[in-house]
Design an enzyme around this catalytic site. Sequence first.
Site, PDB file in Angstrom:
ATOM      1  N   SER A   1     -10.460   7.306  -3.420  1.00  0.00           N
ATOM      2  CA  SER A   1     -11.663   8.150  -3.340  1.00  0.00           C
ATOM      3  C   SER A   1     -12.917   7.471  -3.889  1.00  0.00           C
ATOM      4  O   SER A   1     -13.731   8.096  -4.567  1.00  0.00           O
ATOM      5  CB  SER A   1     -11.430   9.479  -4.059  1.00  0.00           C
TER       6      SER A   1
ATOM      7  N   GLY B   1      -7.378   9.091  -0.321  1.00  0.00           N
ATOM      8  CA  GLY B   1      -7.524   9.779   0.965  1.00  0.00           C
ATOM      9  C   GLY B   1      -8.204  11.135   0.900  1.00  0.00           C
ATOM     10  O   GLY B   1      -8.624  11.605  -0.157  1.00  0.00           O
TER      11      GLY B   1
ATOM     12  N   HIS C   1       0.851  -1.196   0.000  1.00  0.00           N
ATOM     13  CA  HIS C   1       0.000   0.000   0.000  1.00  0.00           C
ATOM     14  C   HIS C   1       0.887   1.247   0.000  1.00  0.00           C
ATOM     15  O   HIS C   1       1.946   1.268   0.643  1.00  0.00           O
ATOM     16  CB  HIS C   1      -0.918  -0.015   1.225  1.00  0.00           C
TER      17      HIS C   1
ATOM     18  N   GLU D   1      -4.015   1.785  -7.393  1.00  0.00           N
ATOM     19  CA  GLU D   1      -4.384   2.882  -6.498  1.00  0.00           C
ATOM     20  C   GLU D   1      -3.474   4.088  -6.751  1.00  0.00           C
ATOM     21  O   GLU D   1      -2.398   4.202  -6.132  1.00  0.00           O
ATOM     22  CB  GLU D   1      -4.190   2.447  -5.043  1.00  0.00           C
TER      23      GLU D   1
END
Length: 271
Positions: free
Chosen positions: A231, A189, A113, A183
């Site tokens: 998002s 975020g 991540h 991502e």
Amino acid sequence: MLNISACVFVLQYFDMGKIKKFVIGNWKMNPIDADSAIEIFSGVRGTAARAKETRTIIAPPFIFLNTLTRMGNDKNISFGAQNCYFEEKGAYTGEISPTMIKGMSADYCIIGHSERRSLGETNDIVNCKVRAALRNGLTVILCIGEAERDAEGVYLGFLETELREGLASVTKKQLPQLLIAYEPIWAIGKSAEKSCAPRDVHEMVILVRKVLKDIFRVNAALEVPVVYGGSVAAQNTEELVREGNVNGLLVGGASLVVANFCKIIEIVDAL
Ligand code: PEP
């Protein structure tokens, strides 16, 4: 450099029918206590259990994993860790091994991540973790994503490198234990202005499949599920999945709000 539009034609015609849909909730370092974790999970489990075409994967902080898996293994719901270490046991203060994760009845592990990469996790470390997790029977959700996009397409090479180095020495046999999460860091975020445009997500899905095919040289590489994260909300779920041609979504912030996460699961399942 990879020419994406040249890949579109070839890859569109592979049968993606066998791939199930996924909604992954990455709770990050939330919520603050076990009672709240139980409350969120209790609010989501009914909807997730009813979503027959979709596997919902809950990835809470390690400390809540055992509590939640002990609440029962509903159909269509699985659990995942947000990270793991690459050794089985020993003098590695603060680390958690894939064997321990398996021991808590979790079957998935998010690796690479961007929030971990920003703490210094390199592609080599990611690769060690990927191989250790696979060796121990976990299904790996490998995250890749660029910090920014440039007109020359340098970010495409960056993504290819993340895939090639992150998957070094992974075998063809291990492909069924793999998911890729695209991502883009700029879309993740609270500080993100927007999610990635569905059309651009689709291009990245094609890129991922092309690179996987190049690495593994078998059609099974084209069946590795590719999900999008960044998002995601109930409002953009349908277009992201439909036009982005992804096999599901990795949801951060919205996975902590029961009503929002349930809506996302329902929309994905209905598509
Ligand atoms: C994430 O952190 O993996 C993520 C997708 O976050 P958010 O949905 O909050 O952008």
